[in-house]
Scaffold this motif. Structure first.
Motif, mmCIF file in Angstrom:
data_model
loop_
_atom_site.group_PDB
_atom_site.id
_atom_site.type_symbol
_atom_site.label_atom_id
_atom_site.label_comp_id
_atom_site.label_asym_id
_atom_site.label_seq_id
_atom_site.Cartn_x
_atom_site.Cartn_y
_atom_site.Cartn_z
ATOM 1 N N TYR A 49 73.990 -11.779 -54.990
ATOM 2 C CA TYR A 49 73.030 -11.715 -56.088
ATOM 3 C C TYR A 49 71.730 -11.021 -55.688
ATOM 4 O O TYR A 49 71.127 -10.321 -56.500
ATOM 5 C CB TYR A 49 72.761 -13.103 -56.664
ATOM 6 N N LEU A 97 70.758 -11.940 -64.298
ATOM 7 C CA LEU A 97 71.379 -12.167 -62.992
ATOM 8 C C LEU A 97 70.793 -13.392 -62.300
ATOM 9 O O LEU A 97 71.514 -14.174 -61.687
ATOM 10 C CB LEU A 97 71.216 -10.937 -62.096
ATOM 11 N N TYR A 128 72.937 -16.544 -61.187
ATOM 12 C CA TYR A 128 72.968 -17.034 -59.800
ATOM 13 C C TYR A 128 72.715 -18.541 -59.768
ATOM 14 O O TYR A 128 73.435 -19.288 -59.104
ATOM 15 C CB TYR A 128 71.937 -16.314 -58.934
#
Length: 89
Positions: A18, A37, A41
């Motif tokens: 990530y 994102l 994560y």
């Protein structure tokens, strides 16, 4: 004895993946995608820990149900706070 990797090793690998993706998105100026994102994560890391530790009962504290779907609440985690600070800058 099982050959299952240690939880910390799995979390480190997830984090590395990530971080790379977040840096790429930020370098490209894709702040909205980087924010997605960051949330993804958090979700993946929390689900991994809950599954491995047998503590799915705590998922609600992090705004997730047992399937990993978002609940109406959301916690501000360090990575989400970082993204908020970037958006504000």
């Amino acid at each position: 004895m099982t050959n299952q990797p240690r939880l910390i090793d799995e979390l480190n690998a997830l984090h590395s993946t990530y971080v790379g993706a977040l840096n790429t998105a930020l370098d490209a100026g894709e702040l909205a995608f980087a924010t997605e994102l960051a949330a993804e994560y958090d979700r993946e890391a929390i689900l991994l820990m809950a599954e491995r530790e047998g503590r799915q009962d705590l998922l609600g504290h992090f705004g997730l149900d047992r399937d990993g779907s978002q609940l109406p609440i959301a916690r501000v985690t360090p990575i989400r706070r970082f993204m908020q600070n970037l958006r504000a800058a």
